[in-house]
Design an enzyme around this catalytic site. Sequence first.
Site: not given
Length: 163
Positions: A25-26, A45, A80, A105, A126
């Site tokens: 993701y990052d 989500y 993350h 972010h 999560n």
Amino acid sequence: MSGNSISFQDYLELSALVFEWADSYDAKDWPRLQRIIAPTLYVDYTKIGKGKWEAMSADDFLAMVSDNKFLGDACVKTQHLIGATRWERISDTKVVGHHQLRAAHQVYHEPDLSHVKLRGHSHATNEHYYTLVEGKWKFAGLKPLVRWNEHEFEKVFKGSFTE
């Protein structure tokens, strides 16, 4: 093996898998993410303003997270960070990972990343789903539970939040 515990080998493989999820993701490394995901994913989500999908295809998941209105935006940088994790075996082929997560972010005005436009960080737990596919653990979905956000998180993803 007793109860809902996982083996040490599964622990090592699943820990590596959650790292690959976060780091792909990052890094916006979509081929890397594609290699670790299951053919079908459960995605919830709703706590971050998006939808819920009981059985999203791998292609649709990749398209969603890599979209310019979500993580694919070249002006959005993320990190993350995974904190403590608790693993729960559901069956011989399914495991749930409960992960503490801080997702930082930072949004820039332009893709050259020279001027920060805004920041928005999320603190969450999560729930990640993992499934065994052809003898290999795969990431099979997620359900974030946001504890709290800071700064202007609701402005981070263009078009991502419902009105």
